[in-house]
Design a protein around this motif. Structure first.
Motif, PDB file in Angstrom:
ATOM      1  N   ALA A  89       0.833  -1.206   0.000  1.00 51.56           N
ATOM      2  CA  ALA A  89       0.000   0.000   0.000  1.00 51.56           C
ATOM      3  C   ALA A  89       0.865   1.253   0.000  1.00 51.56           C
ATOM      4  CB  ALA A  89      -0.934  -0.006   1.208  1.00 51.56           C
ATOM      5  N   SER A  90       1.946   1.226   0.750  1.00 51.59           N
ATOM      6  CA  SER A  90       2.864   2.359   0.791  1.00 51.59           C
ATOM      7  C   SER A  90       3.514   2.581  -0.571  1.00 51.59           C
ATOM      8  CB  SER A  90       3.937   2.121   1.858  1.00 51.59           C
ATOM      9  OG  SER A  90       4.861   3.171   1.874  1.00 51.59           O
ATOM     10  N   ALA A  91       3.901   1.490  -1.227  1.00 47.89           N
ATOM     11  CA  ALA A  91       4.522   1.603  -2.558  1.00 47.89           C
ATOM     12  C   ALA A  91       3.537   2.175  -3.570  1.00 47.89           C
ATOM     13  CB  ALA A  91       5.029   0.239  -3.021  1.00 47.89           C
ATOM     14  N   TYR A  92       2.288   1.717  -3.521  1.00 43.96           N
ATOM     15  CA  TYR A  92       1.269   2.269  -4.415  1.00 43.96           C
ATOM     16  C   TYR A  92       1.048   3.752  -4.125  1.00 43.96           C
ATOM     17  CZ  TYR A  92      -0.473  -2.001  -6.667  1.00 43.96           C
ATOM     18  OH  TYR A  92      -0.606  -3.135  -7.430  1.00 43.96           O
ATOM     19  N   GLY A  93       1.001   4.105  -2.849  1.00 42.90           N
ATOM     20  CA  GLY A  93       0.817   5.506  -2.464  1.00 42.90           C
ATOM     21  C   GLY A  93       1.958   6.383  -2.948  1.00 42.90           C
ATOM     22  N   ASP A  94       3.184   5.895  -2.771  1.00 47.34           N
ATOM     23  CA  ASP A  94       4.353   6.648  -3.235  1.00 47.34           C
ATOM     24  C   ASP A  94       4.320   6.836  -4.751  1.00 47.34           C
ATOM     25  OD1 ASP A  94       5.211   6.688  -0.609  1.00 47.34           O
ATOM     26  OD2 ASP A  94       6.762   5.152  -0.895  1.00 47.34           O
ATOM     27  N   TYR A  95       3.956   5.769  -5.457  1.00 49.88           N
ATOM     28  CA  TYR A  95       3.888   5.841  -6.922  1.00 49.88           C
ATOM     29  C   TYR A  95       2.812   6.838  -7.355  1.00 49.88           C
ATOM     30  CZ  TYR A  95       2.715   4.598 -11.705  1.00 49.88           C
ATOM     31  OH  TYR A  95       2.422   4.654 -13.042  1.00 49.88           O
ATOM     32  N   THR A  96       1.661   6.781  -6.730  1.00 53.67           N
ATOM     33  CA  THR A  96       0.567   7.686  -7.080  1.00 53.67           C
ATOM     34  C   THR A  96       0.961   9.141  -6.827  1.00 53.67           C
ATOM     35  OG1 THR A  96      -1.038   5.968  -6.539  1.00 53.67           O
ATOM     36  CG2 THR A  96      -1.859   8.228  -6.612  1.00 53.67           C
ATOM     37  N   LYS A  97       1.588   9.384  -5.686  1.00 52.61           N
ATOM     38  CA  LYS A  97       2.010  10.749  -5.352  1.00 52.61           C
ATOM     39  C   LYS A  97       3.035  11.255  -6.365  1.00 52.61           C
ATOM     40  CE  LYS A  97       4.112  13.456  -1.660  1.00 52.61           C
ATOM     41  NZ  LYS A  97       4.723  13.441  -0.340  1.00 52.61           N
ATOM     42  N   LYS A  98       4.034  10.436  -6.677  1.00 49.49           N
ATOM     43  CA  LYS A  98       5.071  10.827  -7.637  1.00 49.49           C
ATOM     44  C   LYS A  98       4.466  11.053  -9.018  1.00 49.49           C
ATOM     45  CE  LYS A  98       9.428  11.026  -9.210  1.00 49.49           C
ATOM     46  NZ  LYS A  98       9.628  12.323  -9.818  1.00 49.49           N
ATOM     47  N   SER A  99       3.550  10.190  -9.427  1.00 50.65           N
ATOM     48  CA  SER A  99       2.897  10.325 -10.721  1.00 50.65           C
ATOM     49  C   SER A  99       2.097  11.624 -10.794  1.00 50.65           C
ATOM     50  CB  SER A  99       1.977   9.128 -10.966  1.00 50.65           C
ATOM     51  OG  SER A  99       1.320   9.253 -12.198  1.00 50.65           O
ATOM     52  N   PHE A 100       1.383  11.937  -9.733  1.00 54.36           N
ATOM     53  CA  PHE A 100       0.608  13.177  -9.690  1.00 54.36           C
ATOM     54  C   PHE A 100       1.527  14.392  -9.791  1.00 54.36           C
ATOM     55  CE2 PHE A 100      -1.215  16.712  -7.264  1.00 54.36           C
ATOM     56  CZ  PHE A 100      -2.377  16.918  -7.980  1.00 54.36           C
ATOM     57  N   GLU A 101       2.620  14.376  -9.036  1.00 54.13           N
ATOM     58  CA  GLU A 101       3.570  15.500  -9.070  1.00 54.13           C
ATOM     59  C   GLU A 101       4.190  15.661 -10.451  1.00 54.13           C
ATOM     60  OE1 GLU A 101       6.257  14.504  -5.904  1.00 54.13           O
ATOM     61  OE2 GLU A 101       4.852  15.151  -4.346  1.00 54.13           O
ATOM     62  N   ASP A 102       4.545  14.538 -11.080  1.00 52.54           N
ATOM     63  CA  ASP A 102       5.123  14.600 -12.427  1.00 52.54           C
ATOM     64  C   ASP A 102       4.118  15.122 -13.447  1.00 52.54           C
ATOM     65  OD1 ASP A 102       7.462  13.639 -11.368  1.00 52.54           O
ATOM     66  OD2 ASP A 102       7.303  11.634 -12.271  1.00 52.54           O
ATOM     67  N   THR A 103       2.870  14.704 -13.318  1.00 55.85           N
ATOM     68  CA  THR A 103       1.829  15.181 -14.237  1.00 55.85           C
ATOM     69  C   THR A 103       1.586  16.671 -14.043  1.00 55.85           C
ATOM     70  OG1 THR A 103       0.790  12.998 -14.233  1.00 55.85           O
ATOM     71  CG2 THR A 103      -0.562  14.848 -14.986  1.00 55.85           C
ATOM     72  N   LYS A 104       1.586  17.103 -12.808  1.00 53.40           N
ATOM     73  CA  LYS A 104       1.405  18.535 -12.514  1.00 53.40           C
ATOM     74  C   LYS A 104       2.557  19.340 -13.124  1.00 53.40           C
ATOM     75  CE  LYS A 104       1.152  21.741  -8.640  1.00 53.40           C
ATOM     76  NZ  LYS A 104       1.340  21.900  -7.212  1.00 53.40           N
ATOM     77  N   SER A 105       3.762  18.859 -12.969  1.00 51.82           N
ATOM     78  CA  SER A 105       4.935  19.526 -13.541  1.00 51.82           C
ATOM     79  C   SER A 105       4.844  19.561 -15.062  1.00 51.82           C
ATOM     80  CB  SER A 105       6.205  18.798 -13.102  1.00 51.82           C
ATOM     81  OG  SER A 105       7.336  19.349 -13.712  1.00 51.82           O
ATOM     82  N   PHE A 106       4.390  18.465 -15.655  1.00 53.55           N
ATOM     83  CA  PHE A 106       4.233  18.406 -17.112  1.00 53.55           C
ATOM     84  C   PHE A 106       3.225  19.449 -17.590  1.00 53.55           C
ATOM     85  CE2 PHE A 106       1.330  16.585 -20.377  1.00 53.55           C
ATOM     86  CZ  PHE A 106       2.144  16.777 -21.479  1.00 53.55           C
ATOM     87  N   VAL A 107       2.101  19.551 -16.920  1.00 53.75           N
ATOM     88  CA  VAL A 107       1.073  20.522 -17.315  1.00 53.75           C
ATOM     89  C   VAL A 107       1.610  21.943 -17.195  1.00 53.75           C
ATOM     90  CG1 VAL A 107      -1.208  21.466 -16.710  1.00 53.75           C
ATOM     91  CG2 VAL A 107      -0.859  18.983 -16.807  1.00 53.75           C
ATOM     92  N   GLU A 108       2.377  22.202 -16.134  1.00 52.07           N
ATOM     93  CA  GLU A 108       2.968  23.532 -15.970  1.00 52.07           C
ATOM     94  C   GLU A 108       3.955  23.842 -17.098  1.00 52.07           C
ATOM     95  OE1 GLU A 108       4.624  23.370 -12.039  1.00 52.07           O
ATOM     96  OE2 GLU A 108       2.674  23.650 -11.071  1.00 52.07           O
TER      97      GLU A 108
END
Length: 113
Positions: free
Chosen positions: A33-52
């Protein structure tokens, strides 16, 4: 002849095995669960950076470059995290069944070598 003490000891071993297996299972699920959470958080941050980055682009060539970089990075991260999570599932299976090895060994005849 089977002694009452033997039956009690066997019951105690079964209980301890069940507790150890449940503990391993819980720890394994927490790690997954922690690994999935870390992946989701990193993916969200990367997507946000991409949109910016994409919102600041002024040419089609640069937009394609930014999009290609993002796609490559997202794919590499997905593959790496998938392998990590698959490894955690493998570890979980090994740890969950490890306490049962002792019981199986008791009922498996010794090799005659």
């Amino acid at each position: 002849m089977v002694k009452v003490e033997d039956i009690q000891q066997y019951g105690k071993e079964q209980f301890e095995t069940a507790v150890a297996s449940a503990t391993s299972l819980q720890n394994g699920f927490n790690a997954i669960a922690s690994a999935y959470g870390d992946y989701t958080k990193k993916s969200f941050e990367d997507t946000k950076s991409f949109v910016e980055k994409l919102s600041g682009v002024k040419s089609l060539d640069k937009a394609l470059e930014v999009q290609t970089e993002f796609a490559k990075s997202a794919y590499e991260m997905f593959v790496a995290e998938s392998q990590k999570i698959a490894g955690l599932y493998g570890d979980l299976a090994k740890q969950t069944f490890k306490p049962l090895e002792g019981i199986v060994a008791k009922f498996t005849p010794a090799s005659s070598h």
